[in-house]
Design a protein around this motif. Sequence first.
Motif, PDB file in Angstrom:
ATOM      1  N   LEU A  92       0.827  -1.206   0.000  1.00  0.00           N
ATOM      2  CA  LEU A  92       0.000   0.000   0.000  1.00  0.00           C
ATOM      3  C   LEU A  92       0.865   1.263   0.000  1.00  0.00           C
ATOM      4  O   LEU A  92       0.584   2.225  -0.727  1.00  0.00           O
ATOM      5  CB  LEU A  92      -0.931   0.000   1.210  1.00  0.00           C
ATOM      6  N   LEU A  93       1.937   1.259   0.799  1.00  0.00           N
ATOM      7  CA  LEU A  93       2.836   2.407   0.840  1.00  0.00           C
ATOM      8  C   LEU A  93       3.529   2.608  -0.505  1.00  0.00           C
ATOM      9  O   LEU A  93       3.679   3.737  -0.982  1.00  0.00           O
ATOM     10  CB  LEU A  93       3.881   2.218   1.949  1.00  0.00           C
ATOM     11  N   MET A  94       3.945   1.498  -1.137  1.00  0.00           N
ATOM     12  CA  MET A  94       4.630   1.616  -2.419  1.00  0.00           C
ATOM     13  C   MET A  94       3.669   2.063  -3.513  1.00  0.00           C
ATOM     14  O   MET A  94       4.049   2.858  -4.392  1.00  0.00           O
ATOM     15  CB  MET A  94       5.280   0.287  -2.800  1.00  0.00           C
ATOM     16  N   CYS A  95       2.436   1.598  -3.469  1.00  0.00           N
ATOM     17  CA  CYS A  95       1.435   2.077  -4.436  1.00  0.00           C
ATOM     18  C   CYS A  95       1.208   3.572  -4.261  1.00  0.00           C
ATOM     19  O   CYS A  95       1.113   4.315  -5.251  1.00  0.00           O
ATOM     20  CB  CYS A  95       0.123   1.318  -4.252  1.00  0.00           C
ATOM     21  N   ALA A  96       1.140   4.002  -3.008  1.00  0.00           N
ATOM     22  CA  ALA A  96       0.973   5.429  -2.743  1.00  0.00           C
ATOM     23  C   ALA A  96       2.168   6.218  -3.251  1.00  0.00           C
ATOM     24  O   ALA A  96       2.020   7.319  -3.800  1.00  0.00           O
ATOM     25  CB  ALA A  96       0.785   5.658  -1.246  1.00  0.00           C
ATOM     26  N   ALA A  97       3.372   5.651  -3.096  1.00  0.00           N
ATOM     27  CA  ALA A  97       4.578   6.319  -3.597  1.00  0.00           C
ATOM     28  C   ALA A  97       4.541   6.442  -5.115  1.00  0.00           C
ATOM     29  O   ALA A  97       4.852   7.498  -5.681  1.00  0.00           O
ATOM     30  CB  ALA A  97       5.823   5.553  -3.159  1.00  0.00           C
ATOM     31  N   GLY A  98       4.155   5.355  -5.796  1.00  0.00           N
ATOM     32  CA  GLY A  98       4.078   5.399  -7.253  1.00  0.00           C
ATOM     33  C   GLY A  98       3.073   6.414  -7.752  1.00  0.00           C
ATOM     34  O   GLY A  98       3.347   7.171  -8.686  1.00  0.00           O
ATOM     35  N   LEU A  99       1.902   6.448  -7.118  1.00  0.00           N
ATOM     36  CA  LEU A  99       0.886   7.423  -7.519  1.00  0.00           C
ATOM     37  C   LEU A  99       1.341   8.853  -7.228  1.00  0.00           C
ATOM     38  O   LEU A  99       1.097   9.767  -8.024  1.00  0.00           O
ATOM     39  CB  LEU A  99      -0.420   7.130  -6.783  1.00  0.00           C
ATOM     40  N   THR A 100       2.044   9.042  -6.102  1.00  0.00           N
ATOM     41  CA  THR A 100       2.516  10.381  -5.750  1.00  0.00           C
ATOM     42  C   THR A 100       3.607  10.842  -6.703  1.00  0.00           C
ATOM     43  O   THR A 100       3.660  12.019  -7.089  1.00  0.00           O
ATOM     44  CB  THR A 100       3.029  10.407  -4.299  1.00  0.00           C
ATOM     45  N   PHE A 101       4.500   9.943  -7.095  1.00  0.00           N
ATOM     46  CA  PHE A 101       5.495  10.290  -8.104  1.00  0.00           C
ATOM     47  C   PHE A 101       4.812  10.683  -9.414  1.00  0.00           C
ATOM     48  O   PHE A 101       5.244  11.615 -10.104  1.00  0.00           O
ATOM     49  CB  PHE A 101       6.446   9.113  -8.360  1.00  0.00           C
ATOM     50  N   GLY A 102       3.756   9.962  -9.771  1.00  0.00           N
ATOM     51  CA  GLY A 102       3.026  10.306 -10.990  1.00  0.00           C
ATOM     52  C   GLY A 102       2.407  11.687 -10.909  1.00  0.00           C
ATOM     53  O   GLY A 102       2.448  12.456 -11.870  1.00  0.00           O
ATOM     54  N   ILE A 103       1.832  12.022  -9.750  1.00  0.00           N
ATOM     55  CA  ILE A 103       1.253  13.358  -9.559  1.00  0.00           C
ATOM     56  C   ILE A 103       2.330  14.425  -9.673  1.00  0.00           C
ATOM     57  O   ILE A 103       2.126  15.486 -10.286  1.00  0.00           O
ATOM     58  CB  ILE A 103       0.546  13.436  -8.191  1.00  0.00           C
ATOM     59  N   SER A 104       3.509  14.166  -9.090  1.00  0.00           N
ATOM     60  CA  SER A 104       4.618  15.115  -9.177  1.00  0.00           C
ATOM     61  C   SER A 104       5.001  15.379 -10.630  1.00  0.00           C
ATOM     62  O   SER A 104       5.228  16.523 -11.028  1.00  0.00           O
ATOM     63  CB  SER A 104       5.829  14.590  -8.396  1.00  0.00           C
ATOM     64  N   SER A 105       5.045  14.322 -11.429  1.00  0.00           N
ATOM     65  CA  SER A 105       5.400  14.478 -12.840  1.00  0.00           C
ATOM     66  C   SER A 105       4.340  15.265 -13.598  1.00  0.00           C
ATOM     67  O   SER A 105       4.658  16.089 -14.464  1.00  0.00           O
ATOM     68  CB  SER A 105       5.593  13.098 -13.487  1.00  0.00           C
ATOM     69  N   VAL A 106       3.079  15.029 -13.271  1.00  0.00           N
ATOM     70  CA  VAL A 106       1.994  15.771 -13.926  1.00  0.00           C
ATOM     71  C   VAL A 106       2.092  17.256 -13.598  1.00  0.00           C
ATOM     72  O   VAL A 106       1.949  18.120 -14.484  1.00  0.00           O
ATOM     73  CB  VAL A 106       0.627  15.206 -13.495  1.00  0.00           C
ATOM     74  N   LEU A 107       2.349  17.583 -12.330  1.00  0.00           N
ATOM     75  CA  LEU A 107       2.487  18.987 -11.943  1.00  0.00           C
ATOM     76  C   LEU A 107       3.660  19.640 -12.672  1.00  0.00           C
ATOM     77  O   LEU A 107       3.576  20.790 -13.110  1.00  0.00           O
ATOM     78  CB  LEU A 107       2.684  19.086 -10.428  1.00  0.00           C
ATOM     79  N   LEU A 108       4.756  18.890 -12.819  1.00  0.00           N
ATOM     80  CA  LEU A 108       5.912  19.431 -13.533  1.00  0.00           C
ATOM     81  C   LEU A 108       5.580  19.692 -14.996  1.00  0.00           C
ATOM     82  O   LEU A 108       6.012  20.697 -15.571  1.00  0.00           O
ATOM     83  CB  LEU A 108       7.090  18.461 -13.430  1.00  0.00           C
ATOM     84  N   LYS A 109       4.826  18.778 -15.597  1.00  0.00           N
ATOM     85  CA  LYS A 109       4.478  18.967 -17.012  1.00  0.00           C
ATOM     86  C   LYS A 109       3.622  20.210 -17.193  1.00  0.00           C
ATOM     87  O   LYS A 109       3.768  20.936 -18.184  1.00  0.00           O
ATOM     88  CB  LYS A 109       3.755  17.732 -17.548  1.00  0.00           C
ATOM     89  N   PHE A 110       2.717  20.482 -16.261  1.00  0.00           N
ATOM     90  CA  PHE A 110       1.956  21.730 -16.296  1.00  0.00           C
ATOM     91  C   PHE A 110       2.897  22.931 -16.300  1.00  0.00           C
ATOM     92  O   PHE A 110       2.737  23.873 -17.074  1.00  0.00           O
ATOM     93  CB  PHE A 110       1.034  21.820 -15.074  1.00  0.00           C
ATOM     94  N   CYS A 111       3.904  22.868 -15.413  1.00  0.00           N
ATOM     95  CA  CYS A 111       4.790  24.023 -15.233  1.00  0.00           C
ATOM     96  C   CYS A 111       5.713  24.242 -16.427  1.00  0.00           C
ATOM     97  O   CYS A 111       6.088  25.384 -16.720  1.00  0.00           O
ATOM     98  CB  CYS A 111       5.629  23.840 -13.966  1.00  0.00           C
TER      99      CYS A 111
END
Length: 330
Positions: A30-49
């Motif tokens: 569960l923690l690793m799934c959360a980490a993977g999803l959070t990394f994905g969110i970080s990348s999406v925010l960067l792409k916006f920027c």
Amino acid sequence: MPTLHAFIHAPHERHTVPAPRADNPRRAILLMCAAGLTFGISSVLLKFCTATVNPFECAFFRTGVGFFILLIMTAMGLRPRTFGNRISLLALRGILGAVGALSYIWAISRLELGLANALNQTSPIFVCIFAAIFLRERFHWWIYAIVVFAFFGIALIVNPDFGGINPSALIALGSGIFSALAYTCVRVLQKTDSSETIVMWLLGVSTLAAAGSALFVPWTLPDATTFAFLMGAGLTAFIAQLLMTSAYRYAPATIVAPFIYLSTFSSIIIAFIIWSELPTFWALVGCAITILCTILIGVLPHQQTSTNSDKDQTTHTSTTPREGNVSSND
């Protein structure tokens, strides 16, 4: 962004790492799934920027947030105050990681997010190659076979339409190569320096290098929304790293490592919802092959040791490319 699980198992630094907790694979996954999803969110925010801010500025926020958090923790005495032993190698590892992170951010500004993420995660494949070349390490024959097969998947991502190589994809692949070179340095550094020191140097060098780019590349004053996204990208990347570190305290790496690749799948799904980005069929096939190969590189040696004698287990464990199972994004 570096991941700590590649460093926390070094024998010399067990005294600097929290004691392992009781095995709890469900919580670890569960923690690793959360980490993977959070990394994905970080990348999406960067792409916006990246639409309005240059990659150097994005890189500054992505690593700078975590770096300043660690500085505050150091000042408050919440982490050890140490400068390190092998300064030149620590600096080299930081420079290689910084180049890898910048290449990744540059790639996501010009390439489908999921493809950039998948190519960045090829670092385990190149770790095997560089460890064999520079450190004279030898792996089992199936590792080399998997590496060769992985290049077939990489070729499909870089040239999905069979009509020509995508230069942006080569930049994304370069981020994986530089990350692998950085991890190769870690294999040497973990004998003399703690994980905290290695990560601190990476974040510090990356942040300073990105800040220094302002002398040569004009920076843009972000608006309130973009600034919030930049801070969010750095914070989510740092949180993802903490989640990943916690996951590896509850279960062995070979159990939880594959779930970090949720970052690639979440990036593809979110990018499709927001930007209608959808890689071609052959590019998706290449992503699947590459991710499968990087998982097998870490899992197969472990499965082999579980069926052999203790002597064989020691041999296999010593040659397993543990830091291959990473989503470094650095």
